[in-house]
Design a protein around this motif. Structure first.
Motif, PDB file in Angstrom:
ATOM      1  N   MET A   1       0.851  -1.206   0.000  1.00  0.00           N
ATOM      2  CA  MET A   1       0.000   0.000   0.000  1.00  0.00           C
ATOM      3  C   MET A   1       0.881   1.249   0.000  1.00  0.00           C
ATOM      4  N   VAL A   2       0.562   2.201  -0.891  1.00  0.00           N
ATOM      5  CA  VAL A   2       1.338   3.422  -1.007  1.00  0.00           C
ATOM      6  C   VAL A   2       0.828   4.441   0.005  1.00  0.00           C
ATOM      7  N   ASP A   3       1.722   5.013   0.800  1.00  0.00           N
ATOM      8  CA  ASP A   3       1.335   6.013   1.776  1.00  0.00           C
ATOM      9  C   ASP A   3       0.861   7.283   1.075  1.00  0.00           C
ATOM     10  N   LYS A   4      -0.109   7.947   1.673  1.00  0.00           N
ATOM     11  CA  LYS A   4      -0.616   9.199   1.132  1.00  0.00           C
ATOM     12  C   LYS A   4       0.459  10.279   1.232  1.00  0.00           C
ATOM     13  N   ILE A   5       0.653  11.009   0.146  1.00  0.00           N
ATOM     14  CA  ILE A   5       1.633  12.088   0.119  1.00  0.00           C
ATOM     15  C   ILE A   5       0.919  13.407   0.394  1.00  0.00           C
ATOM     16  N   ASN A   6       1.328  14.085   1.434  1.00  0.00           N
ATOM     17  CA  ASN A   6       0.741  15.371   1.779  1.00  0.00           C
ATOM     18  C   ASN A   6       1.636  16.507   1.302  1.00  0.00           C
ATOM     19  N   ILE A   7       1.110  17.313   0.409  1.00  0.00           N
ATOM     20  CA  ILE A   7       1.822  18.487  -0.084  1.00  0.00           C
ATOM     21  C   ILE A   7       1.512  19.691   0.796  1.00  0.00           C
ATOM     22  N   PHE A   8       0.277  19.746   1.283  1.00  0.00           N
ATOM     23  CA  PHE A   8      -0.184  20.893   2.053  1.00  0.00           C
ATOM     24  C   PHE A   8      -0.438  20.511   3.510  1.00  0.00           C
ATOM     25  N   ASP A   9      -0.139  21.440   4.386  1.00  0.00           N
ATOM     26  CA  ASP A   9      -0.380  21.282   5.813  1.00  0.00           C
ATOM     27  C   ASP A   9      -1.810  21.743   6.095  1.00  0.00           C
ATOM     28  N   ARG A  10      -2.730  20.803   6.133  1.00  0.00           N
ATOM     29  CA  ARG A  10      -4.147  21.147   6.281  1.00  0.00           C
ATOM     30  C   ARG A  10      -4.471  21.697   7.671  1.00  0.00           C
ATOM     31  N   ASP A  11      -3.725  21.278   8.685  1.00  0.00           N
ATOM     32  CA  ASP A  11      -3.926  21.841  10.026  1.00  0.00           C
ATOM     33  C   ASP A  11      -3.590  23.328  10.038  1.00  0.00           C
ATOM     34  N   LEU A  12      -2.492  23.684   9.356  1.00  0.00           N
ATOM     35  CA  LEU A  12      -2.113  25.088   9.263  1.00  0.00           C
ATOM     36  C   LEU A  12      -3.129  25.862   8.427  1.00  0.00           C
ATOM     37  N   LEU A  13      -3.634  25.228   7.370  1.00  0.00           N
ATOM     38  CA  LEU A  13      -4.665  25.866   6.539  1.00  0.00           C
ATOM     39  C   LEU A  13      -5.879  26.222   7.384  1.00  0.00           C
ATOM     40  N   LEU A  14      -6.301  25.290   8.235  1.00  0.00           N
ATOM     41  CA  LEU A  14      -7.465  25.540   9.079  1.00  0.00           C
ATOM     42  C   LEU A  14      -7.229  26.720  10.011  1.00  0.00           C
ATOM     43  N   LYS A  15      -6.048  26.773  10.626  1.00  0.00           N
ATOM     44  CA  LYS A  15      -5.724  27.880  11.536  1.00  0.00           C
ATOM     45  C   LYS A  15      -5.762  29.223  10.804  1.00  0.00           C
ATOM     46  N   ARG A  16      -5.221  29.256   9.587  1.00  0.00           N
ATOM     47  CA  ARG A  16      -5.170  30.516   8.846  1.00  0.00           C
ATOM     48  C   ARG A  16      -6.539  30.911   8.304  1.00  0.00           C
ATOM     49  N   ARG A  17      -7.342  29.932   7.919  1.00  0.00           N
ATOM     50  CA  ARG A  17      -8.708  30.240   7.487  1.00  0.00           C
ATOM     51  C   ARG A  17      -9.541  30.774   8.658  1.00  0.00           C
ATOM     52  N   GLU A  18      -9.358  30.176   9.823  1.00  0.00           N
ATOM     53  CA  GLU A  18     -10.086  30.636  11.002  1.00  0.00           C
ATOM     54  C   GLU A  18      -9.743  32.093  11.312  1.00  0.00           C
ATOM     55  N   LYS A  19      -8.463  32.411  11.265  1.00  0.00           N
ATOM     56  CA  LYS A  19      -8.037  33.780  11.531  1.00  0.00           C
ATOM     57  C   LYS A  19      -8.561  34.731  10.458  1.00  0.00           C
ATOM     58  N   ALA A  20      -8.498  34.281   9.199  1.00  0.00           N
ATOM     59  CA  ALA A  20      -8.949  35.121   8.089  1.00  0.00           C
ATOM     60  C   ALA A  20     -10.456  35.351   8.118  1.00  0.00           C
ATOM     61  N   SER A  21     -11.209  34.446   8.728  1.00  0.00           N
ATOM     62  CA  SER A  21     -12.669  34.572   8.751  1.00  0.00           C
ATOM     63  C   SER A  21     -13.129  35.849   9.451  1.00  0.00           C
ATOM     64  N   LEU A  22     -12.288  36.394  10.324  1.00  0.00           N
ATOM     65  CA  LEU A  22     -12.654  37.591  11.087  1.00  0.00           C
ATOM     66  C   LEU A  22     -12.640  38.852  10.237  1.00  0.00           C
ATOM     67  N   THR A  23     -11.783  38.886   9.211  1.00  0.00           N
ATOM     68  CA  THR A  23     -11.640  40.108   8.389  1.00  0.00           C
ATOM     69  C   THR A  23     -11.664  39.811   6.890  1.00  0.00           C
ATOM     70  N   PHE A  24     -12.171  38.632   6.505  1.00  0.00           N
ATOM     71  CA  PHE A  24     -12.124  38.231   5.094  1.00  0.00           C
ATOM     72  C   PHE A  24     -12.855  39.223   4.192  1.00  0.00           C
ATOM     73  N   HIS A  25     -13.914  39.853   4.724  1.00  0.00           N
ATOM     74  CA  HIS A  25     -14.692  40.791   3.908  1.00  0.00           C
ATOM     75  C   HIS A  25     -13.856  41.982   3.431  1.00  0.00           C
ATOM     76  N   ASP A  26     -12.718  42.238   4.075  1.00  0.00           N
ATOM     77  CA  ASP A  26     -11.840  43.330   3.647  1.00  0.00           C
ATOM     78  C   ASP A  26     -10.887  42.918   2.517  1.00  0.00           C
ATOM     79  N   HIS A  27     -10.859  41.621   2.204  1.00  0.00           N
ATOM     80  CA  HIS A  27      -9.892  41.114   1.227  1.00  0.00           C
ATOM     81  C   HIS A  27     -10.532  40.165   0.204  1.00  0.00           C
ATOM     82  N   ASP A  28     -11.832  40.196   0.055  1.00  0.00           N
ATOM     83  CA  ASP A  28     -12.522  39.169  -0.752  1.00  0.00           C
ATOM     84  C   ASP A  28     -12.812  39.601  -2.187  1.00  0.00           C
TER      85      ASP A  28
END
Length: 305
Positions: free
Chosen positions: A1-28
């Protein structure tokens, strides 16, 4: 079985999306523009959609765009985002149902949706082919997927500026901008995922800024900064940053002194297979000849001109 290759850090993505949710309307602004173009594509389809999913809804801008441009096109639109903060913001801004969903593991039963939309949300999925397969399976027969993803020329100016600055100052370059999909690969992925009649087209949106630092500020506000697993973990030297900014201004300024940032958008459209769909005719069964339509002489294989 081939191990899944992760290119992106999804945990970090979640943290940054959460932070961005507070002011996203200023950058959308970019997402609003692409949302308009997605809605235009939906309006071109001569049918109404009883149940649709906005996958990656951010702050609900696609739902609001439908309310303004095509209020009767979708009977029920369900919004979903990887970030609880974004999903909550979308519900408050639109009054529509909002769910928290991981695009890599869609908790949707097969053949239940008439339309799935995605506005610049699938470029940070580790297994894009797998996600497209799940999307196709979630659609009813002849259901439609319409999505927009970043193409490989996106932020090419920023990418080249960082490469040059790090090569000169640090003696080697690191990945600063995520890898994006090429047009021909996108069309192939749609076909591989099982979509019928897949179509992919491309569009460039050029945005100008007073300074490259303003672009970087917008990317942070969008939640779109570097989340590569193999990203450089050390703090950026001030000298390297200033060199990247100088290179950007020198190479990518217009006549007024403003710098350009390219966002290449690939639009994907595909239908879930159905028996009543149009299909290509078998070779030799066409009622009319292309040569007749072009008013020219038909030359068969092996015949010399």
């Amino acid at each position: 079985m081939v191990d899944k290759i992760n290119i992106f850090d999804r945990d970090l993505l979640l943290k940054r999306r959460e932070k961005a949710s507070l002011t996203f309307h200023d950058h959308d602004f970019l997402f609003k523009e692409v949302a308009i173009r997605l809605v235009d594509r939906v309006k071109d389809i001569n049918r109404k959609f009883p149940l649709a999913l906005d996958l990656g809804c951010r702050n609900g801008l696609l739902g609001n765009t439908f309310s303004e441009m095509a209020p009767n096109k979708i009977e029920t639109l369900v919004q979903a985002d990887f970030s609880p903060g974004m999903a909550t913001s979308a519900a408050l801004n639109t009054g529509l149902y909002s769910l928290v969903i991981d695009e890599e593991r869609l908790p949707i039963r097969e053949r239940c949706l008439d339309l799935i939309l995605s506005c610049l949300n699938l470029h940070h999925v580790n297994d894009l082919p797998g996600t497209l397969i799940q999307i196709c399976r979630a659609l009813k027969p002849d259901g439609v997927f319409i999505g927009a993803i970043f193409g490989n020329q996106t932020l090419q100016e920023l990418r080249q500026s960082w490469l040059q600055a790090e090569s000169e100052i640090d003696g080697g370059a690191s990945l600063r901008v995520s890898p994006f999909v090429e047009l021909q690969d996108a069309a192939a992925l749609m076909q591989r995922a099982g979509f019928a009649l897949p179509v992919a087209d491309i569009d460039n949106i050029n945005v100008t800024y007073d300074n490259p630092l303003n672009l970087m500020h917008d990317l942070k506000g969008m939640g779109e900064t570097n989340i590569l697993v193999d990203r450089k973990r050390m703090l950026t030297k001030r000298k390297t940053l200033l060199s990247a900014v100088k290179t950007y201004i020198t190479q990518y300024s217009d006549n007024s002194g403003r710098v350009t940032a390219t966002f290449q958008i690939i639009y994907l459209i595909g239908w879930a297979p159905a028996e009543n769909q149009q299909k290509a005719l078998k070779p030799g069964t066409a009622a009319l000849k292309l040569a007749d339509a072009l008013e020219t002489k038909e030359i068969t294989v092996g015949e010399k001109q």
